[in-house]
Design a protein around this motif. Structure first.
Motif, PDB file in Angstrom:
ATOM      1  N   TYR A   1      36.555  57.682  43.863  1.00 41.74           N
ATOM      2  CA  TYR A   1      35.634  57.692  42.726  1.00 41.74           C
ATOM      3  C   TYR A   1      34.370  58.483  43.055  1.00 41.74           C
ATOM      4  CZ  TYR A   1      38.345  54.235  40.138  1.00 41.74           C
ATOM      5  OH  TYR A   1      39.330  53.599  39.439  1.00 41.74           O
ATOM      6  N   ARG A   2      33.935  58.376  44.308  1.00 39.44           N
ATOM      7  CA  ARG A   2      32.731  59.102  44.722  1.00 39.44           C
ATOM      8  C   ARG A   2      32.917  60.605  44.561  1.00 39.44           C
ATOM      9  NH1 ARG A   2      31.899  55.999  49.104  1.00 39.44           N
ATOM     10  NH2 ARG A   2      32.856  57.515  50.480  1.00 39.44           N
ATOM     11  N   GLU A   3      34.127  61.084  44.822  1.00 36.96           N
ATOM     12  CA  GLU A   3      34.405  62.520  44.698  1.00 36.96           C
ATOM     13  C   GLU A   3      34.344  62.972  43.241  1.00 36.96           C
ATOM     14  OE1 GLU A   3      38.162  63.232  46.535  1.00 36.96           O
ATOM     15  OE2 GLU A   3      37.459  62.642  48.529  1.00 36.96           O
ATOM     16  N   LYS A   4      34.820  62.133  42.323  1.00 32.82           N
ATOM     17  CA  LYS A   4      34.788  62.497  40.899  1.00 32.82           C
ATOM     18  C   LYS A   4      33.369  62.297  40.356  1.00 32.82           C
ATOM     19  CE  LYS A   4      39.628  61.469  39.817  1.00 32.82           C
ATOM     20  NZ  LYS A   4      40.549  60.729  38.932  1.00 32.82           N
ATOM     21  N   ASN A   5      32.924  61.060  40.350  1.00 34.30           N
ATOM     22  CA  ASN A   5      31.574  60.699  39.915  1.00 34.30           C
ATOM     23  C   ASN A   5      31.096  61.555  38.744  1.00 34.30           C
ATOM     24  OD1 ASN A   5      29.198  59.294  39.866  1.00 34.30           O
ATOM     25  ND2 ASN A   5      28.237  60.453  41.518  1.00 34.30           N
ATOM     26  N   ASN A   6      31.902  61.636  37.708  1.00 35.16           N
ATOM     27  CA  ASN A   6      31.556  62.446  36.544  1.00 35.16           C
ATOM     28  C   ASN A   6      30.635  61.671  35.599  1.00 35.16           C
ATOM     29  OD1 ASN A   6      33.964  60.849  36.301  1.00 35.16           O
ATOM     30  ND2 ASN A   6      34.211  61.648  34.237  1.00 35.16           N
ATOM     31  N   ALA A   7      29.968  62.397  34.729  1.00 36.86           N
ATOM     32  CA  ALA A   7      29.024  61.781  33.795  1.00 36.86           C
ATOM     33  C   ALA A   7      29.727  60.779  32.889  1.00 36.86           C
ATOM     34  CB  ALA A   7      28.335  62.865  32.955  1.00 36.86           C
ATOM     35  N   GLY A   8      30.986  61.077  32.523  1.00 42.14           N
ATOM     36  CA  GLY A   8      31.728  60.183  31.646  1.00 42.14           C
ATOM     37  C   GLY A   8      31.957  58.819  32.262  1.00 42.14           C
ATOM     38  N   PHE A   9      32.163  58.780  33.584  1.00 36.24           N
ATOM     39  CA  PHE A   9      32.364  57.495  34.252  1.00 36.24           C
ATOM     40  C   PHE A   9      31.063  56.705  34.323  1.00 36.24           C
ATOM     41  CE2 PHE A   9      32.880  54.837  38.141  1.00 36.24           C
ATOM     42  CZ  PHE A   9      33.860  54.006  37.643  1.00 36.24           C
ATOM     43  N   LEU A  10      29.968  57.405  34.577  1.00 34.67           N
ATOM     44  CA  LEU A  10      28.664  56.731  34.614  1.00 34.67           C
ATOM     45  C   LEU A  10      28.315  56.140  33.251  1.00 34.67           C
ATOM     46  CD1 LEU A  10      25.928  56.072  36.000  1.00 34.67           C
ATOM     47  CD2 LEU A  10      25.149  58.335  35.248  1.00 34.67           C
ATOM     48  N   THR A  11      28.623  56.887  32.190  1.00 38.29           N
ATOM     49  CA  THR A  11      28.176  56.470  30.851  1.00 38.29           C
ATOM     50  C   THR A  11      29.250  55.763  30.032  1.00 38.29           C
ATOM     51  OG1 THR A  11      28.759  58.624  29.875  1.00 38.29           O
ATOM     52  CG2 THR A  11      26.523  58.379  30.755  1.00 38.29           C
ATOM     53  N   TYR A  12      30.398  55.429  30.646  1.00 35.95           N
ATOM     54  CA  TYR A  12      31.444  54.786  29.834  1.00 35.95           C
ATOM     55  C   TYR A  12      30.992  53.461  29.216  1.00 35.95           C
ATOM     56  CZ  TYR A  12      32.884  51.182  33.207  1.00 35.95           C
ATOM     57  OH  TYR A  12      32.910  50.086  34.022  1.00 35.95           O
ATOM     58  N   PRO A  13      30.052  52.698  29.843  1.00 37.28           N
ATOM     59  CA  PRO A  13      29.592  51.487  29.150  1.00 37.28           C
ATOM     60  C   PRO A  13      28.871  51.782  27.836  1.00 37.28           C
ATOM     61  CG  PRO A  13      29.071  51.360  31.489  1.00 37.28           C
ATOM     62  CD  PRO A  13      29.496  52.776  31.203  1.00 37.28           C
ATOM     63  N   VAL A  14      28.296  52.984  27.725  1.00 35.22           N
ATOM     64  CA  VAL A  14      27.645  53.367  26.472  1.00 35.22           C
ATOM     65  C   VAL A  14      28.701  53.618  25.401  1.00 35.22           C
ATOM     66  CG1 VAL A  14      26.022  54.958  25.370  1.00 35.22           C
ATOM     67  CG2 VAL A  14      25.764  54.423  27.800  1.00 35.22           C
ATOM     68  N   LEU A  15      29.787  54.272  25.794  1.00 33.74           N
ATOM     69  CA  LEU A  15      30.891  54.472  24.848  1.00 33.74           C
ATOM     70  C   LEU A  15      31.498  53.127  24.457  1.00 33.74           C
ATOM     71  CD1 LEU A  15      32.781  56.281  23.236  1.00 33.74           C
ATOM     72  CD2 LEU A  15      34.139  56.647  25.318  1.00 33.74           C
ATOM     73  N   GLN A  16      31.630  52.216  25.410  1.00 29.54           N
ATOM     74  CA  GLN A  16      32.122  50.877  25.095  1.00 29.54           C
ATOM     75  C   GLN A  16      31.218  50.200  24.059  1.00 29.54           C
ATOM     76  OE1 GLN A  16      32.363  48.751  28.847  1.00 29.54           O
ATOM     77  NE2 GLN A  16      34.579  49.023  28.942  1.00 29.54           N
ATOM     78  N   THR A  17      29.920  50.363  24.243  1.00 26.96           N
ATOM     79  CA  THR A  17      28.964  49.776  23.298  1.00 26.96           C
ATOM     80  C   THR A  17      29.173  50.359  21.907  1.00 26.96           C
ATOM     81  OG1 THR A  17      27.344  49.445  25.070  1.00 26.96           O
ATOM     82  CG2 THR A  17      26.510  49.429  22.811  1.00 26.96           C
ATOM     83  N   ALA A  18      29.331  51.683  21.838  1.00 24.71           N
ATOM     84  CA  ALA A  18      29.571  52.339  20.549  1.00 24.71           C
ATOM     85  C   ALA A  18      30.856  51.811  19.911  1.00 24.71           C
ATOM     86  CB  ALA A  18      29.645  53.851  20.733  1.00 24.71           C
ATOM     87  N   ASP A  19      31.914  51.668  20.710  1.00 22.13           N
ATOM     88  CA  ASP A  19      33.195  51.161  20.203  1.00 22.13           C
ATOM     89  C   ASP A  19      33.027  49.805  19.520  1.00 22.13           C
ATOM     90  OD1 ASP A  19      34.472  53.334  21.451  1.00 22.13           O
ATOM     91  OD2 ASP A  19      34.869  52.189  23.280  1.00 22.13           O
TER      92      ASP A  19
END
Length: 321
Positions: free
Chosen positions: A117-135
């Motif tokens: 995960y450290r190698e990927k560490n993309n913005a989408g993974f950091l902010t997925y809780p925001v998308l969850q909130t929107a959902d």
């Protein structure tokens, strides 16, 4: 009372998904206004580089939901990426969510300790809780079915809602509450987490022969050498499966195991038979569904969900602009 919950289309569903999520979803649709969605954008947060056929996987996912008892007449089934308001609200909420809130997410912190995960560490993974909130808040969900370990995610969603209301001086979202459910942890056949990557799962569409082949090789009590040796069910994977799928016989099996009057092979045969008894109607139902039928169900769900999402985003934009 409205419930919203989703599942990522990343592969075939197994018994862990059935007992941990789908069994609960089926029960909830009898009591609540339920929205279940294919979280295909969420799949990209960690699987973006794996070349997944998200369209095919989404169709298969809904097919398995219905085969397990999710009723399109009782629940709204839709695909996240077909409702563009999810992305629009996600963008808006990202603008007001502090990075520090996301970095304290326990799931994110744990993942950053793992090299893959450290190698990927993309913005989408950091902010997925925001998308969850929107959902969730796009549909004014009152309740979200979660396990105890997911409580921080929902508290973050409430914090984001409060921040939006404070900044734009108008309360337009429902603060979602957790519907805490006991999520049984069914181990894989080798004792590790049940996962496709570990090759230790029984899938919902496995046939009788495959089920027996897998159960036959499962780990049992390592201290039991002979059939007549006293067993220790508390350390046996097969006993966990009996406890999950064979409630009628589990007390008897425990007694016989401890007394050394039932051997591991017989115990496994009875376990495999019970699992096949559970999965047989699911396999039959899934076989009766075709892609056209599933797309019709998704499209109908998209229309219903889309109308609600569109109205909410119009309200959001009026408040902001």
């Amino acid at each position: 009372m409205r419930i919203v919950s989703g599942m990522r289309p990343t592969g075939k569903l197994h018994l862990g998904h059935f007992i941990g999520v789908l069994k609960n979803w089926v029960a909830l649709q009898e009591k609540y206004d339920t929205f279940y969605f294919v979280a295909d954008w969420h799949a990209l947060s960690t699987k973006y580089d794996e070349g997944l056929d998200l369209n095919e996987l989404s169709i298969e996912l809904v097919k398995e939901w219905i085969a397990c008892g999710i009723d399109p007449k009782k629940s709204i089934l839709f695909r996240q990426s077909d409702i563009k308001e999810h992305a629009e609200l996600y963008l808006v909420l990202n603008m007001i969510t502090p990075v520090s809130w996301l970095e304290r997410n326990p799931t994110y912190k744990d993942a950053m300790n793992q090299p893959e995960y450290r190698e990927k560490n993309n913005a989408g993974f950091l902010t997925y809780p925001v998308l969850q909130t929107a959902d969730i808040i796009l549909y004014d969900a009152n309740l979200v079915p979660i396990g105890e370990d997911q409580k921080p995610h929902l508290e973050l969603a409430r914090e984001i809602v409060r921040r939006f209301h404070y900044m734009f001086k108008k309360e337009i979202f429902t603060e979602p509450k957790e519907l805490l459910t006991e999520i049984p942890r069914l181990p894989g056949l080798d004792g590790r987490k049940m996962s496709k990557s570990f090759n230790n799962a029984i899938y919902l569409d496995d046939d009788e022969k495959s089920i027996w082949a897998k159960v036959r090789m499962a780990k049992t009590d390592p201290a039991r050498i002979k059939k007549t040796d006293p067993g220790h069910p508390e350390v046996c994977i097969i006993f966990d499966y009996h406890n999950a799928f064979n409630k009628e016989e589990v007390v008897e099996i425990e007694k016989e195991c401890r007394a050394g009057t039932i051997g591991c092979v017989e115990c496994k045969k009875r376990c495999a038979a019970k699992i096949n008894e559970l999965l047989s109607p699911i396999r039959e139902k899934k076989a009766s569904l075709n892609e056209s039928m599933i797309l019709d169900i998704i499209n109908e769900g998209n229309k219903k969900a889309g109308n609600i999402a569109n109205e909410k985003m119009e309200e959001v934009n009026k408040v902001i602009f």
